[in-house]
Design an enzyme around this catalytic site. Sequence first.
Site, mmCIF file in Angstrom:
data_model
loop_
_atom_site.group_PDB
_atom_site.id
_atom_site.type_symbol
_atom_site.label_atom_id
_atom_site.label_comp_id
_atom_site.label_asym_id
_atom_site.label_seq_id
_atom_site.Cartn_x
_atom_site.Cartn_y
_atom_site.Cartn_z
ATOM 1 N N ASP A 103 10.952 -17.280 70.643
ATOM 2 C CA ASP A 103 11.999 -17.824 69.761
ATOM 3 C C ASP A 103 12.896 -18.800 70.518
ATOM 4 O O ASP A 103 13.353 -19.804 69.970
ATOM 5 C CB ASP A 103 12.889 -16.698 69.229
ATOM 6 C CG ASP A 103 12.164 -15.754 68.301
ATOM 7 O OD1 ASP A 103 12.547 -15.668 67.132
ATOM 8 O OD2 ASP A 103 11.211 -15.090 68.745
ATOM 9 N N GLN B 64 5.565 -12.284 75.624
ATOM 10 C CA GLN B 64 5.354 -13.040 74.401
ATOM 11 C C GLN B 64 4.792 -14.396 74.808
ATOM 12 O O GLN B 64 4.695 -14.691 76.006
ATOM 13 C CB GLN B 64 6.679 -13.204 73.619
ATOM 14 C CG GLN B 64 6.788 -12.308 72.402
ATOM 15 C CD GLN B 64 7.940 -12.691 71.474
ATOM 16 O OE1 GLN B 64 8.861 -13.416 71.836
ATOM 17 N NE2 GLN B 64 7.895 -12.175 70.259
ATOM 18 N N GLU C 237 10.407 0.534 68.865
ATOM 19 C CA GLU C 237 11.182 -0.070 67.780
ATOM 20 C C GLU C 237 10.515 0.114 66.413
ATOM 21 O O GLU C 237 11.142 -0.112 65.376
ATOM 22 C CB GLU C 237 11.427 -1.565 68.053
ATOM 23 C CG GLU C 237 10.260 -2.486 67.803
ATOM 24 C CD GLU C 237 9.205 -2.513 68.906
ATOM 25 O OE1 GLU C 237 8.354 -3.411 68.864
ATOM 26 O OE2 GLU C 237 9.256 -1.665 69.820
ATOM 27 N N ASP D 204 2.674 -10.739 64.843
ATOM 28 C CA ASP D 204 2.527 -9.354 64.403
ATOM 29 C C ASP D 204 2.982 -9.246 62.963
ATOM 30 O O ASP D 204 4.180 -9.296 62.720
ATOM 31 C CB ASP D 204 3.281 -8.393 65.319
ATOM 32 C CG ASP D 204 4.664 -8.907 65.757
ATOM 33 O OD1 ASP D 204 4.959 -10.121 65.660
ATOM 34 O OD2 ASP D 204 5.451 -8.082 66.215
ATOM 35 N N GLU E 79 13.644 -16.721 58.286
ATOM 36 C CA GLU E 79 12.694 -16.549 59.394
ATOM 37 C C GLU E 79 11.361 -17.229 59.102
ATOM 38 O O GLU E 79 10.714 -17.767 59.997
ATOM 39 C CB GLU E 79 12.470 -15.053 59.609
ATOM 40 C CG GLU E 79 11.502 -14.713 60.722
ATOM 41 C CD GLU E 79 11.084 -13.258 60.698
ATOM 42 O OE1 GLU E 79 10.782 -12.723 61.774
ATOM 43 O OE2 GLU E 79 11.041 -12.648 59.617
ATOM 44 N N GLU F 275 6.052 -5.563 58.143
ATOM 45 C CA GLU F 275 6.615 -4.217 58.262
ATOM 46 C C GLU F 275 8.135 -4.182 58.146
ATOM 47 O O GLU F 275 8.734 -3.128 58.267
ATOM 48 C CB GLU F 275 6.157 -3.573 59.579
ATOM 49 C CG GLU F 275 6.661 -4.273 60.830
ATOM 50 C CD GLU F 275 6.144 -3.630 62.114
ATOM 51 O OE1 GLU F 275 5.114 -2.927 62.075
ATOM 52 O OE2 GLU F 275 6.774 -3.836 63.156
#
Length: 575
Positions: free
Chosen positions: A167, A214, A281, A315, A528, A543
Amino acid sequence: MSNTILSKDSGPIIPTTPLVTFLERVQQTALNTYGHNKKGFDPKLYVDLSLKQNLSTTEKVFDKLVINGSVSVKEFDEFVEKYLGGAEEDLVYVHPVDFVDEPPDFLPKVKNMEVRNWALEVHSLWKNLSRKVSDRVIDRPEFYTLLPLKNPVIIPGSRFREVYYWDSYWVIRGLLASKMYETAKGIVYNLISLIDEYGHVLNGARAYYTNRSQPPLLSSMVIDIYNRTGDKDLVLKALPALLKEHKFWNSGIHKVIIEDTEGTTHTLSRYYAMWNEPRPESSTIDKETASKLSNNCSKTRLYREIASTAETGWDFSTRWMRNGSDLTTLATTSIIPVDLNAYILKMELDITSLANVIGDNITAASFTKAFQARKRAIDSIFWNSEMQQWLDYWLSDSNESKEVYTWNASGQNRKVFCSNFIPLWIQLFNSVECFCLCIREKDVKMVDEVVQSLQSSGLVCPAGIATSLTNSGQQWDFPNGWAPIQHMIVKGLVSSGSEQARLVAEDIAVKWIRTNYAAYKKSGTLHEKYDVEKCGDFGGGGEYGPQTGFGWSNGVVLAFLEEFGWPEDLKLDCP
């Protein structure tokens, strides 16, 4: 990475902290207590909480309170109130030191006043997303899952209350358009500190992210900032960290050797998280996903695949699944991804350029050889001349790991994903002086063929580029479009030297800006991800619920307006 151990499934794991393990229990108890029906139940919230007293005391109280994983809503709420701090308390607002309401020479190509006024509103969102780590975290780091970063940060927004790795690249692109160079440098120095501490940049700045990374874009951040500021001190501090990061992605479990049809061996890289349990998480979600499997060995393998897919940034997506309707068939560690290797190629190009900046000829020569070798590997393993795209390569179905794999045409995944076009981006910022892979006139024909392939792929939609052609309900599938994908493909097309490619790039950028604007007018925020079938609609699936804020969306809007501008007579509203 000295605390890495070998697990039962033969892969490496980096153990998590006792606090994270405890907060996972709190998360599970919250689900048991409230049930799935609690509006907005988010498992991540509970591992972002902090302690008000030491862990030993808190755990003893919790153990007495919770019998067989169950407790009344009233008792659970009282426990959380008395013993745990809120998820927002570890980061505090800070006004960016280099923010001004209207930066000098801001977006000079934007001639339309409506667009300029909106762009200034987007610019002002950096204030909303600016944070610094609370002094309480610095004083008592063992009470928090947030990692104590030194410099102020820009968070993505909503449930993402910490810094994320990839990001940050598009956040920085936007900050550069906003002339906020000091804030951008601070983000980079934070990420360098993670490499110094852990040997790689973490997925995010939380204790539960230490076992995966990432998409590696730190070198891109450094070179973009250097190109704007000429700050050699930044280069000197970043280069040793970038060398460590390059080693992380090109050794151990991330490294894959594959022999092509002519008997030449190539070294490429894959995603492979150092974790084989539920992601803290999303622990309750991962356990539910794995409950469909019958034995513990299969569950352990699935947890590794889930964490490795989180490392991709995608993901989740059918791109990583053997069966697109079944998340338990994730096989990310068996895939050599096109985009990861494009990012590492760009890292090698960037390191070459940065080494030349400071006169480190030895490193420059070494990484010249490295990027030349990876370019040959990408051409050999991923390129498909029939489709005029670069395709992910799947290793054999067997779980058995080999020292050298043999390339087979059937291993190329012929399904169309936007990642098939990411290698276009590596032309960015290359120059003849550093022997980089500039597109010469004879290469423009190939680029035009790739552009035609993109245009006929079905990915280019009325509001931007879709992630895939499969509507699976996963968030990295159709009809969702994401800011980073739009930017990489558009920037690659612009940098290609092809006039046709630039026209296509500009068309995509206009569509993307319009959908961001339309959604902003309706909701007062940037999102997003977006539904690229309908201008002004934000995306869904996955999710967690739709998120707003939103760091990389803000950054790409500003980067596109900086690149292309906006003529006075071009309408901003959806067609």
